[in-house]
Design a protein around this motif. Structure first.
Motif, PDB file in Angstrom:
ATOM      1  N   PRO A 199      47.481  43.979  51.439  1.00  0.00           N
ATOM      2  CA  PRO A 199      48.087  42.650  51.290  1.00  0.00           C
ATOM      3  C   PRO A 199      47.146  41.634  50.636  1.00  0.00           C
ATOM      4  O   PRO A 199      45.938  41.641  50.879  1.00  0.00           O
ATOM      5  N   LYS A 200      47.756  40.790  49.837  1.00  0.00           N
ATOM      6  CA  LYS A 200      47.025  39.815  49.034  1.00  0.00           C
ATOM      7  C   LYS A 200      46.094  38.906  49.854  1.00  0.00           C
ATOM      8  O   LYS A 200      44.920  38.744  49.513  1.00  0.00           O
TER       9      LYS A 200
ATOM     10  N   ILE B 111      42.211  32.335  42.504  1.00  0.00           N
ATOM     11  CA  ILE B 111      42.850  33.524  41.920  1.00  0.00           C
ATOM     12  C   ILE B 111      43.341  33.195  40.514  1.00  0.00           C
ATOM     13  O   ILE B 111      43.824  32.094  40.256  1.00  0.00           O
ATOM     14  N   SER B 112      43.164  34.144  39.578  1.00  0.00           N
ATOM     15  CA  SER B 112      43.745  33.961  38.239  1.00  0.00           C
ATOM     16  C   SER B 112      44.197  35.318  37.714  1.00  0.00           C
ATOM     17  O   SER B 112      43.901  36.354  38.309  1.00  0.00           O
ATOM     18  N   LEU B 113      44.907  35.299  36.595  1.00  0.00           N
ATOM     19  CA  LEU B 113      45.442  36.526  36.001  1.00  0.00           C
ATOM     20  C   LEU B 113      44.304  37.428  35.515  1.00  0.00           C
ATOM     21  O   LEU B 113      44.323  38.633  35.702  1.00  0.00           O
ATOM     22  N   HIS B 114      43.340  36.820  34.825  1.00  0.00           N
ATOM     23  CA  HIS B 114      42.144  37.541  34.395  1.00  0.00           C
ATOM     24  C   HIS B 114      40.951  36.889  35.081  1.00  0.00           C
ATOM     25  O   HIS B 114      40.774  35.683  34.962  1.00  0.00           O
ATOM     26  N   PRO B 115      40.142  37.667  35.783  1.00  0.00           N
ATOM     27  CA  PRO B 115      39.011  37.067  36.490  1.00  0.00           C
ATOM     28  C   PRO B 115      38.006  36.450  35.512  1.00  0.00           C
ATOM     29  O   PRO B 115      37.807  36.974  34.426  1.00  0.00           O
ATOM     30  N   PHE B 116      37.422  35.331  35.890  1.00  0.00           N
ATOM     31  CA  PHE B 116      36.383  34.720  35.051  1.00  0.00           C
ATOM     32  C   PHE B 116      35.446  33.861  35.891  1.00  0.00           C
ATOM     33  O   PHE B 116      35.733  33.567  37.055  1.00  0.00           O
ATOM     34  N   THR B 117      34.316  33.484  35.300  1.00  0.00           N
ATOM     35  CA  THR B 117      33.367  32.563  35.915  1.00  0.00           C
ATOM     36  C   THR B 117      33.188  31.388  34.977  1.00  0.00           C
ATOM     37  O   THR B 117      33.090  31.577  33.764  1.00  0.00           O
TER      38      THR B 117
ATOM     39  N   ILE C 155      44.077  39.857  42.070  1.00  0.00           N
ATOM     40  CA  ILE C 155      44.479  40.720  43.178  1.00  0.00           C
ATOM     41  C   ILE C 155      45.714  41.532  42.837  1.00  0.00           C
ATOM     42  O   ILE C 155      46.738  40.988  42.436  1.00  0.00           O
ATOM     43  N   ASP C 156      45.578  42.865  42.950  1.00  0.00           N
ATOM     44  CA  ASP C 156      46.694  43.778  42.772  1.00  0.00           C
ATOM     45  C   ASP C 156      46.868  44.444  44.134  1.00  0.00           C
ATOM     46  O   ASP C 156      45.938  45.080  44.630  1.00  0.00           O
TER      47      ASP C 156
END
Ligand code: CO
Length: 497
Positions: A201-202, A227-233, A247-248
């Motif tokens: 679970p998320k 949280i985002s669609l593509h992880p970044f810093t 998160i999938d």
């Protein structure tokens, strides 16, 4: 401090203020902005980018740089700041305004065409745009200048000082040693990663990702995670560093490895000297060194058996049903499955470099003019077959898969591999210099490793070039042999080779 130098600092830091403010808007766009905000946000970002460009190429900065270039009273850090700002300034001056405008129009058009062309696998639709970009990039190489190969000028933007010849040598070693090694692994019975493909679970995953960040030493007083669609810093100075994770619910591996990867980038940013705010002395060395920090934490630490042992009790507490009956060794095997695949961002840590090799060879051939844009798919597919042993069924999973070309970012890809190679070489030095490092990792104690990285890399900002840093830490220039030793040791034991 000379008054000209303090005027220079004020000017450079106020340009940084505008850049970081744009960064906050960028971060918001990727995390919380409602869809309706897109139009105005693009406008706000364009206005701020224009302001930065104007100030960063302006006469005021130019005259300060001219005076400071002759000032012999500057100390080492001050000289470093003047040198790097001047390098950026001179670079910007070499690109005429009409060229910059044409490039920016070309890439924004190319990006929207690429977004349609990729899912359709329609290379013909994207080809004319790629052609324009390649022509502009070739012109850029001439405008910027180079000594040996035009592609050197593009590499220099992302990895200052790195040459095409050096990248060729590193990849010749990859072809000689890593390609046959992966073929050997492919002949062994594969390990299962089913453990990571259960339902997670998320909310629980997000909570666990914060636990992971705490374990590696991320400071929530000077950073946060979303949280985002593509992880970044992204950072707005060393005292405000933001990471995101993806998160999938059916793939725990994305969160585990992605969180540690971005966490590694963030630890670097949090460790840069805060008194160098907005100045080169407070900035990362190069993209390759930045990536070395994320990959060292993700791969050398995060995918090790010791780290799996350290986090298994917490994983079992967070996911009792999913982890029931599984050992740290199961997790170690699941996190290190080697399987040649089509998509770069899904690749394991070994075959990943074959993907970069394909991109480097394609870009280099395009820039030197030995490959025509129309022949890119054929060139690409034959390389994928040679290095990965698979056929490309669809250009969307082939030469159209990455966004970089439509951004005009040619010369960027090699920094990903360079980062892993630096990581392996730095980690080998840390193993020698930190007593009982592996036992510490197994106990989940990562303070001395972080301290070591702070001491040898983070605190220096841009004071040393990537090459100097590597020689200071490891006593020699970047060499692929450390990555290969690491691969042989880890995968040799995983696959009984
Ligand atoms: Co990265």
């Amino acid at each position: 401090m000379s008054s000209t130098y303090s005027e220079f600092v004020t000017e450079v830091q106020s340009i940084a203020d505008i850049s970081f403010a744009a960064g906050v808007l960028n971060w918001d766009q990727e995390t919380y902005m409602p869809q309706g905000g897109a139009g105005l946000r693009a406008r706000q970002l364009a206005t701020l980018a224009g302001l930065v460009h104007e100030r960063a190429t302006g006469g005021k900065l130019g005259s300060l740089l001219e005076v400071l270039g002759k000032d012999v009273s500057l100390d080492e850090v001050q000289r470093c700041n003047v040198k790097y700002v001047n390098k950026q300034y001179q670079r910007a001056l070499k690109l005429p305004r009409e060229f910059v405008v044409e490039m920016s129009h070309t890439v924004s058009e190319a990006l929207s065409v690429w977004q349609q062309a990729k899912p359709a696998g329609n290379f013909e639709a994207f080809a004319p745009h790629l052609e324009k970009i390649v022509n502009l990039k070739r012109r850029e190489c001439e405008l910027l200048g180079y000594t040996a190969h035009p592609y050197d000028a593009l590499l220099d933007e992302f990895e200052p000082g790195l040459t095409t010849a050096e990248v060729e040598q590193l990849f010749a070693d990859v072809r000689k040693d890593l390609v046959p090694f992966v073929k050997q692994i492919a002949q062994q019975a594969p390990h299962s990663d089913e453990l990571l493909k259960k339902h997670y679970p998320k909310d629980k995953q997000f909570a666990f990702s914060e636990t992971l960040l705490r374990i590696i030493g991320f400071d929530f007083g000077t950073g946060r995670q979303d949280i985002s669609l593509h992880p970044f810093t992204i950072n707005f100075g060393a005292t405000d560093v933001r990471v995101t994770t993806k998160i999938d619910e059916h793939n725990l591996s994305d969160m585990l490895t992605g969180t540690i990867h971005e966490g590694g980038h963030a630890l670097y940013e949090q460790g840069l000297p805060a008194n160098g705010y907005g100045l080169p002395s407070g900035e990362y060395v190069s993209l390759g060194i930045h990536e070395s920090q994320s990959r060292l934490w993700e791969n050398n630490v995060g995918r090790s058996l010791e780290f799996c042992k350290a986090i298994m009790p917490q994983l079992q507490a967070a996911f009792p049903e999913q982890m029931n009956g599984h050992s740290a060794n199961d997790l170690f095997q699941a996190l290190n499955v080697v399987r040649p695949s089509l998509i770069r961002i899904m690749a394991d840590e070994l075959t990943y470099h074959f993907h970069i090799m394909v991109r480097f060879e394609t870009e280099k051939a395009l820039i030197e003019g030995s490959l025509a844009v129309k022949d890119v798919p054929g060139f690409w597919n034959s390389r994928v077959r040679e290095y990965l042993g698979i056929d490309v069924p669809h250009h969307g999973a082939g030469c159209l898969q990455d966004v970089h070309w439509s951004h005009g970012s040619l010369g960027y890809f090699p920094t990903y591999s360079i980062g892993s190679f630096y990581a392996a070489q730095f980690f080998a030095a840390a193993e020698k210099q930190i007593d009982g490092l592996h036992e510490q990792i197994e106990r989940g104690e990562l303070k001395s490793l972080l301290q070591w990285l702070r001491e040898h890399i983070h605190r220096h900002g841009k004071q040393y070039s990537a090459r100097e840093l590597c020689e200071r830490i490891t006593g020699e220039p970047l060499s692929f042999s450390y990555f290969m030793q690491y691969a042989r040791k880890k995968y040799g034991s995983l696959y009984q080779l």
